[in-house]
Motif scaffolding. Structure first.
Motif, short mmCIF file in Angstrom:
data_model
loop_
_atom_site.label_atom_id
_atom_site.label_comp_id
_atom_site.label_asym_id
_atom_site.label_seq_id
_atom_site.Cartn_x
_atom_site.Cartn_y
_atom_site.Cartn_z
N PRO A 161 1.00 -1.34 -0.20
CA PRO A 161 0.26 0.01 -0.36
C PRO A 161 1.06 1.26 0.13
N ASP A 162 0.58 2.19 -0.49
CA ASP A 162 1.23 3.95 -0.73
C ASP A 162 1.62 4.66 0.81
N ASP A 163 0.53 3.90 1.93
CA ASP A 163 1.10 3.89 3.56
C ASP A 163 1.37 3.13 4.37
N ILE A 164 2.10 2.42 4.29
CA ILE A 164 2.61 0.58 4.17
C ILE A 164 2.57 1.25 5.74
N SER A 165 2.67 2.24 6.25
CA SER A 165 3.23 2.88 8.08
C SER A 165 1.94 2.61 8.56
N SER A 166 0.55 2.44 7.74
CA SER A 166 -1.09 2.74 8.58
C SER A 166 -0.84 1.32 8.98
N GLY A 167 -0.42 0.98 10.96
CA GLY A 167 -0.68 -0.28 10.43
C GLY A 167 -0.32 -1.29 10.30
N THR A 168 -0.80 -2.75 10.18
CA THR A 168 -0.51 -4.00 9.63
C THR A 168 -1.17 -4.28 8.25
N HIS A 169 -0.45 -5.18 7.68
CA HIS A 169 -1.27 -5.72 6.64
C HIS A 169 -0.86 -7.37 6.35
N PRO A 170 -2.39 -7.41 5.77
CA PRO A 170 -2.34 -9.14 5.76
C PRO A 170 -1.18 -9.24 5.07
N LEU A 171 -0.21 -10.70 4.98
CA LEU A 171 0.43 -10.80 3.31
C LEU A 171 0.23 -11.66 2.30
N ILE A 172 0.24 -11.77 1.74
CA ILE A 172 -0.44 -12.79 0.17
C ILE A 172 1.22 -13.24 -0.58
N MET A 173 1.27 -14.08 -0.65
CA MET A 173 2.19 -14.38 -1.73
C MET A 173 1.93 -15.36 -2.25
N ILE A 174 2.55 -14.98 -3.30
CA ILE A 174 2.25 -15.94 -4.87
C ILE A 174 3.73 -17.22 -5.47
N GLU A 175 3.06 -17.58 -5.75
CA GLU A 175 4.27 -18.77 -6.31
C GLU A 175 4.20 -19.28 -7.50
N PHE B 148 -3.26 -4.88 1.11
CA PHE B 148 -2.49 -5.95 1.17
C PHE B 148 -0.67 -6.00 0.40
N VAL B 149 -0.04 -6.21 1.93
CA VAL B 149 1.44 -6.72 1.10
C VAL B 149 1.69 -8.15 0.13
N VAL B 150 2.14 -7.90 -1.41
CA VAL B 150 2.36 -9.01 -1.75
C VAL B 150 3.48 -9.49 -2.09
N VAL B 151 3.93 -10.64 -1.95
CA VAL B 151 4.87 -11.12 -2.81
C VAL B 151 4.59 -12.42 -3.80
N SER B 152 4.92 -11.76 -5.06
CA SER B 152 5.51 -12.55 -5.46
C SER B 152 6.31 -13.29 -5.43
N ILE B 153 6.97 -14.98 -5.60
CA ILE B 153 8.10 -15.43 -5.10
C ILE B 153 9.08 -16.81 -6.71
N GLY B 154 10.28 -16.06 -6.73
CA GLY B 154 10.36 -17.25 -7.87
C GLY B 154 10.74 -18.66 -7.58
N ALA B 155 10.56 -19.65 -8.69
CA ALA B 155 10.24 -20.76 -8.46
C ALA B 155 11.47 -21.68 -9.37
N ASN B 156 12.61 -21.02 -10.22
CA ASN B 156 12.91 -21.67 -11.34
C ASN B 156 14.19 -22.30 -11.11
N GLY B 157 14.30 -22.08 -10.21
CA GLY B 157 15.58 -23.18 -9.68
C GLY B 157 15.02 -24.72 -9.24
N ILE B 158 13.76 -25.02 -8.73
CA ILE B 158 12.56 -26.10 -8.70
C ILE B 158 12.10 -26.01 -9.88
N ASN B 159 12.15 -25.04 -10.70
CA ASN B 159 11.32 -25.83 -12.06
C ASN B 159 12.72 -26.88 -13.11
N SER B 160 13.57 -25.93 -12.79
CA SER B 160 15.27 -26.77 -13.64
C SER B 160 15.66 -28.03 -13.34
#
Length: 385
Positions: A31-45, A124-136
């Protein structure tokens, strides 16, 4: 914003028998204002795909495959052994990890930016993670690939839990602005809620997410982390599907998707204590969920993987998991499929992680999203609680 701790920063659990290591990187949307409270985390694979943007290898591979196909169809004589050797060498170059010197990786983890940005705008705070090593390294090791993918999610969650609770750990000082390349000063300490986590996965990444929320995996979650909801886009099926009875999940698949996406809803309905749903998208295909995999990206290996129908703009239905193509369906455009995906994913996490219950009629199938009509069919099981 992005971070990269190295192409080989995550060694796979020895018990899984994997060789090779995985990257620990991610694209972060917040979010633009990350300092405002806590934000749920969403992780994408993300799912299984080529790892290296080797255009020369891709061109050579296509030519060799075409030569073999022409031989089979017309009887033209080619040196099959030579063409097969070329195919093997080119495939190895496209699926290498790390990539050869001077060859960029295919950043599959950036293919969901349309979801990351939309979710961040909702808080939300969203993190999309890399999995190229697993794919290889996953070829021939599919029996454990989902456990490996779940272990990678845990490794990333552990770093985020440490960063949010103490401001320290491997992620401290590792964030870089994607545009300028300069270190980002954003402070996530006490602003990311790891007790209210959502997971999203696509294809084999979806299978990894479903393994992560399985009843058998809950004791592997990092201390201080609670996963409360998951959304899987065309998730591939595990070899031995573990029951999921305690965590809410939704599954989306398209009728023209050739990938065996399993039947997670049917495997778990009636036994679940939390709500679960299945969304079926007529004319949806596998690759369009990820922008990097879609033709409009111009990325190496990107393509439309649907079986063409008998008329332009149509595709052969593969639903429900049939091995023989069924009737023609109007194929969705990339933009239309992603719009549908965005509506459902955003509403789902807003409901399950933020308590915005106004979205429930859309998620249960009681009402269609505005302007969507009958574009999606819904199956819903509210669970025993």
């Amino acid at each position: 914003m992005r971070y990269n701790l190295g192409d080989q920063a995550f060694p796979p659990p020895k018990s899984l028998g994997y060789v090779g290591n995985n990257e620990l990187d991610g694209a972060v949307y917040y979010p633009d204002d990350i300092s405002s409270g806590t934000h749920p985390l969403i992780m994408i694979e993300h799912g299984f795909w080529d790892t290296c943007a080797d255009a020369a290898a891709s061109t050579s591979l296509a030519a060799a495959q075409a030569a073999l196909a022409k031989d089979e169809q017309s009887g033209d004589k080619v040196d099959a052994a030579k063409q097969e050797a070329i195919i093997k060498a080119d495939s190895d170059r496209l699926s290498a990890w790390p990539c050869a010197s001077g060859v960029r990786q295919i950043p599959s983890y950036l293919g969901y930016d349309y979801l990351g940005r939309d979710l961040a705008s909702q808080g939300f705070v969203v993190v999309s993670i890399g999995a190229n090593g697993i794919n290889s390294t996953s070829s021939g090791q599919a029996d454990t690939v989902y456990q490996e993918r779940a272990a990678l999610i845990n490794a990333q969650l552990r770093m985020w839990q440490q960063l949010s609770s103490t401001g320290e750990g491997p992620l401290h000082g590792s964030f870089v602005d994607a545009r300028s390349g300069h270190t980002s000063p954003v402070n996530f300490k006490n602003h990311v809620d790891l007790k209210n986590v959502g997971l999203m996965g696509h294809s084999m990444g979806g299978g990894g997410v479903m393994q992560e929320i399985a009843d058998s995996s809950r004791n592997t979650w990092p201390k201080g982390v609670s996963i409360n909801a998951a959304f899987a886009l065309a998730p591939t099926a595990t070899w031995d599907v573990d029951p999921i009875t305690k965590t809410s999940f939704a599954v989306m698949w398209g009728t023209c998707d050739q990938v065996n996406t399993g039947e997670y809803f049917d495997w778990n309905k009636d036994d679940n204590s939390a709500p679960i749903a299945q969304y079926t998208v007529p004319g949806g295909v596998h690759d369009f969920y990820n922008k990097q995999w879609s033709p409009s990206s111009g990325q190496v290996s990107a393509h439309d993987d649907a079986v063409p129908g008998s008329k332009p703009g149509t595709c052969k239905s593969q639903f429900p998991g049939a091995t023989t193509p069924q009737s023609d369906q109007k194929e969705l455009s990339e933009q239309r499929q992603r719009r549908i995906t965005q509506d459902y994913v955003s509403a789902y996490f807003a409901d399950h992680l933020l308590g915005r219950t106004q979205y429930e009629p859309y998620l249960t199938g009681a009402k269609p999203f505005p302007g969507m009509g009958g574009a999606v069919s819904t199956r819903f099981d509210g669970g025993s609680n």
